[in-house]
Write a protein that holds these residues in place. Sequence first.
Motif, PDB file in Angstrom:
ATOM      1  N   TYR A 125       0.799  -1.234   0.000  1.00  0.00           N
ATOM      2  CA  TYR A 125       0.000   0.000   0.000  1.00  0.00           C
ATOM      3  C   TYR A 125       0.831   1.283   0.000  1.00  0.00           C
ATOM      4  N   THR A 126       2.143   1.151   0.315  1.00  0.00           N
ATOM      5  CA  THR A 126       3.000   2.342   0.327  1.00  0.00           C
ATOM      6  C   THR A 126       3.628   2.546  -1.048  1.00  0.00           C
ATOM      7  N   ASP A 127       3.799   3.828  -1.435  1.00  0.00           N
ATOM      8  CA  ASP A 127       4.379   4.091  -2.758  1.00  0.00           C
ATOM      9  C   ASP A 127       5.871   3.768  -2.799  1.00  0.00           C
ATOM     10  N   HIS A 128       6.522   3.696  -1.615  1.00  0.00           N
ATOM     11  CA  HIS A 128       7.953   3.342  -1.582  1.00  0.00           C
ATOM     12  C   HIS A 128       8.179   1.838  -1.408  1.00  0.00           C
ATOM     13  N   GLY A 129       7.115   1.107  -1.134  1.00  0.00           N
ATOM     14  CA  GLY A 129       7.214  -0.356  -1.076  1.00  0.00           C
ATOM     15  C   GLY A 129       7.760  -0.932   0.226  1.00  0.00           C
ATOM     16  N   HIS A 130       8.008  -0.091   1.240  1.00  0.00           N
ATOM     17  CA  HIS A 130       8.456  -0.639   2.525  1.00  0.00           C
ATOM     18  C   HIS A 130       7.248  -1.006   3.386  1.00  0.00           C
TER      19      HIS A 130
END
Length: 326
Positions: A125-130
């Motif tokens: 769900y995060t745009d940075h993928g963490h």
Amino acid sequence: MSQFPEYRPRRLRRTAALRNLVRETRLHPSQLILPLFVRSGKGIRTPVESMTGVAQTSIDEMLKDARAARDAGVGGVLLFGIPDTKDATGSSAWDEKGPVQEAVRALKREIPDLVVVTDVCMCEYTDHGHCGILRDGEVVNDETIELLVKEALSHARAGADIVAPSDMMDGRVAAIRDALDAQGYQHTPIMSYSAKFAGPFYGPFREAAESAPKSGDRRGYQMDAGNGDEAVREAMQDVAEGADIVMVKPAGPFLDVIHRVKEATGYPVAAYQVSGEFAMIQAAAERGWIDGERTMMDSLLSIRRAGADIIITYFATTAARLLAAR
Ligand code: PBG
């Protein structure tokens, strides 16, 4: 100890019937859980390149896979969501109309006897993928927990039978347990990804879930592959915080850890045969280098023999069908 020639272990290996009679470990379809990747839309089935037979699907298509699993006797499904939008805090994770929340409702309506487990994590769900909130290149622990709590609650509200946090933040099991209890979900169990090791075995999954980190890696929160004692501590800690089922992941490369965690906790242990383990078997079988079905069955039996009560595997339906045919 009896000695040769009195003790001849081969006596019990002579026929299939004898071998069946004395086999110590068995697989049963009800112990298997099938992971599913859901997204919004209708009639969507997008194959995952690196995982033969696995696809991202819309809910209508997902229900077909879930029915097939249930008909084969598979015990449950584990849901991952691919949201329409991503942002820095992964706020679509607790959207009541998100793909996972909608999928849970559909499953409980259409196939109520199938156990529905939801993966609770921020990385899809995060745009940075963490797997949490990123600050100065680090995933901040305590603030991330607040988001995981919101996500777990929204899954429980939708009707999830079990919530499964996979983020590896410290203290998240206790926080989720507290929140579930406070909101009237005392009976919703937590399956904690307790000993989740960082590493390359999750590669194909990140294509499936579109969750690869844009920078860095997950070694700041997932476990170091060399650590068995720490895995036991993690599992004991999660049990103390209220976990009902503890998980070891990946499964095949960490059979010793499965064994130790089972011995130490005496709790139900789940093991996740992850995307990389699945892809290796499939790839070798596609080349004709190994017998895919037999390798699949031996890999699952080994995970059971190590001490896992539950196996999460992309082979769940295929393996269940084979077991029924025997
Ligand atoms: C989410 C999550 C991952 C997997 C399960 N939950 C990916 C990751 O940690 O990068 C991996 C499953 C698989 O490889 O099959 N954090």
